[in-house]
Design an enzyme around this catalytic site. Sequence first.
Site, short mmCIF file in Angstrom:
data_model
loop_
_atom_site.label_atom_id
_atom_site.label_comp_id
_atom_site.label_asym_id
_atom_site.label_seq_id
_atom_site.Cartn_x
_atom_site.Cartn_y
_atom_site.Cartn_z
N HIS A 14 -124.65 -39.28 53.09
CA HIS A 14 -124.64 -39.31 54.57
C HIS A 14 -124.04 -38.01 55.09
O HIS A 14 -122.82 -37.88 55.23
CB HIS A 14 -123.82 -40.54 55.04
CG HIS A 14 -123.86 -40.75 56.52
ND1 HIS A 14 -123.89 -42.01 57.09
CD2 HIS A 14 -123.87 -39.90 57.58
CE1 HIS A 14 -123.92 -41.91 58.41
NE2 HIS A 14 -123.89 -40.63 58.72
N HIS A 16 -124.94 -34.96 58.05
CA HIS A 16 -125.76 -34.37 59.11
C HIS A 16 -125.70 -32.84 58.96
O HIS A 16 -124.60 -32.27 58.93
CB HIS A 16 -125.24 -34.76 60.49
CG HIS A 16 -125.24 -36.24 60.73
ND1 HIS A 16 -126.32 -36.90 61.26
CD2 HIS A 16 -124.29 -37.18 60.49
CE1 HIS A 16 -126.04 -38.19 61.36
NE2 HIS A 16 -124.82 -38.39 60.91
N HIS A 68 -125.26 -26.24 67.38
CA HIS A 68 -126.68 -26.23 67.74
C HIS A 68 -127.11 -24.89 68.33
O HIS A 68 -128.24 -24.45 68.14
CB HIS A 68 -126.98 -27.38 68.72
CG HIS A 68 -127.00 -28.73 68.05
ND1 HIS A 68 -126.77 -29.90 68.72
CD2 HIS A 68 -127.22 -29.07 66.76
CE1 HIS A 68 -126.85 -30.92 67.85
NE2 HIS A 68 -127.11 -30.43 66.67
N THR A 101 -131.82 -33.64 62.95
CA THR A 101 -132.69 -33.94 64.08
C THR A 101 -133.56 -32.72 64.37
O THR A 101 -133.03 -31.67 64.77
CB THR A 101 -131.83 -34.24 65.33
OG1 THR A 101 -130.67 -34.97 64.92
CG2 THR A 101 -132.61 -35.00 66.37
N LYS A 103 -135.38 -30.12 66.37
CA LYS A 103 -135.20 -29.77 67.79
C LYS A 103 -136.24 -28.75 68.20
O LYS A 103 -136.52 -27.81 67.45
CB LYS A 103 -133.79 -29.21 68.02
CG LYS A 103 -132.70 -30.23 67.71
CD LYS A 103 -131.35 -29.57 67.52
CE LYS A 103 -130.41 -30.51 66.81
NZ LYS A 103 -130.63 -30.60 65.35
N HIS A 199 -127.53 -45.73 61.44
CA HIS A 199 -126.17 -45.87 61.97
C HIS A 199 -126.12 -47.23 62.64
O HIS A 199 -126.86 -47.47 63.61
CB HIS A 199 -125.88 -44.78 62.99
CG HIS A 199 -125.61 -43.44 62.36
ND1 HIS A 199 -126.57 -42.77 61.64
CD2 HIS A 199 -124.50 -42.67 62.32
CE1 HIS A 199 -126.05 -41.63 61.18
NE2 HIS A 199 -124.79 -41.55 61.59
N GLU A 202 -121.45 -48.77 64.45
CA GLU A 202 -120.42 -47.71 64.55
C GLU A 202 -119.52 -48.01 65.74
O GLU A 202 -118.36 -47.61 65.78
CB GLU A 202 -121.11 -46.33 64.69
CG GLU A 202 -120.13 -45.16 64.59
CD GLU A 202 -120.81 -43.79 64.66
OE1 GLU A 202 -122.02 -43.72 64.99
OE2 GLU A 202 -120.12 -42.78 64.39
C1 LIG Z 1 -119.71 -39.12 64.22
N1 LIG Z 1 -120.72 -40.08 64.02
C2 LIG Z 1 -122.05 -39.94 64.32
N2 LIG Z 1 -122.71 -40.99 64.86
C3 LIG Z 1 -124.00 -40.88 65.24
N3 LIG Z 1 -124.71 -39.74 65.13
C4 LIG Z 1 -124.10 -38.67 64.61
C5 LIG Z 1 -122.75 -38.71 64.16
N4 LIG Z 1 -122.45 -37.50 63.67
C6 LIG Z 1 -123.56 -36.73 63.81
N5 LIG Z 1 -124.55 -37.42 64.40
C7 LIG Z 1 -125.90 -36.93 64.79
O1 LIG Z 1 -126.18 -35.74 64.05
C8 LIG Z 1 -126.35 -34.61 64.93
C9 LIG Z 1 -125.80 -33.36 64.28
O2 LIG Z 1 -126.62 -32.99 63.19
P1 LIG Z 1 -128.14 -32.46 63.35
O3 LIG Z 1 -128.20 -31.62 64.61
O4 LIG Z 1 -129.02 -33.67 63.43
O5 LIG Z 1 -128.38 -31.66 62.12
C10 LIG Z 1 -125.59 -35.04 66.20
O6 LIG Z 1 -126.04 -34.32 67.32
C11 LIG Z 1 -125.90 -36.53 66.26
O7 LIG Z 1 -127.19 -36.76 66.81
ZN LIG Z 2 -123.56 -40.08 60.74
#
Ligand SMILES: CNc1ncnc2c1ncn2[C@@H]1O[C@H](COP(=O)(O)O)[C@@H](O)[C@H]1O
Ligand SMILES: [Zn+2]
Length: 338
Positions: A14, A16, A68, A101, A103, A199, A202
Amino acid sequence: MLQFLRNLPKIELHAHLNGSLNIDSIRELAAKVYGVQTKEFSTLCERFIKFEKGAKLDDCFEKFGFVHELTSTKEGLEYATELVIRDFAKDNVIYVELRTTPKANGNMSRRSYLDTVLGVIKKKSDLYKIKVKLLPSINRAEPVAVAEETVALAVELATVEPEIIVGIDFSGNPNQGNFKDFIPVLSKARNHGLKLAMHCAEVDNPVEIREMIRFGMSRCGHGTYLSDSGFEHMKEENIPIECCLTSNVKSGTVANIGVHHLKQLMATCAPKVLCTDDSGVFDTTLSDEFFLATESFGLTKSQCIALTMEAVEHAFATREEKLMLKMQIYKYTRLQNK
Ligand SMILES: CNc1ncnc2c1ncn2[C@@H]1O[C@H](COP(=O)(O)O)[C@@H](O)[C@H]1O
Ligand SMILES: [Zn+2]
């Protein structure tokens, strides 16, 4: 213990992409791609990883805007992806599922965003000796039409790169958007063979949590506010909870580490995995997360190994890949016992 955990070959399920750039990599990215080295930028960097006491989940989402901007060009995104892969590899992560995500902006379409990330994964995984998968993310705060485009792209690209694009992540600010609206597009992804990492729970939203559980998922991100019956259901269905300790504490979704649900999951032998979520934003590493678990809940080295093996089981990887990963972990633990 910390050294043992750093050297342990680890599995990250997990993460991002834009949340996983640590502060040094952000500086490196800014300097290399944009030539930014001003004092103002340094102040922004410091603010990025600073969490005031009593910070709320909503505060986290403001922070992503900073990264971003740096990844809004093809060059920036390319280098950022490489840095994230490099940093996980440096922490001895041998398998990572990155989520991001797609973009669209003046520089890139969603398709070229995904192509760019995919290109780096293909080019750099071997160099850093790490297996990398990609889960395109649906941001629930954006319109359903965007999610439809993302899923259509994911389905198409998964036919070309079935070993890399293995699932869809459902994320974004849980206080925004309505899960129900995304059911058709998530169903489409699932019907095309993509796994769903969602998710879920949360934040405390019992109606939505019930809807999500009814809909089903392959893995559950956070699961903080699941009820006892929700936890039981996940256990019965063998759906692991992706536990992100520092993320939950810093974003205030659990009151403190002592009451984190990992403790309950361990005690009830329920499926779980330890993950970083956003190692950059939350200023952590997977080794640090394991260490925090050992300090807070008394996990032993063998329990950390067992957790890593459990993560392999829940990875969106093929049977052969899982075997290879297990062998790598086993080799390390055997060396430790000599
Ligand atoms: C803290 N808990 C969380 N809960 C929900 N969504 C989260 C998150 N942390 C990150 N993201 C999601 O991941 C994006 C950043 O990575 P990317 O731009 O996609 O690579 C955030 O903008 C949000 O949409
Ligand atoms: Zn997350």
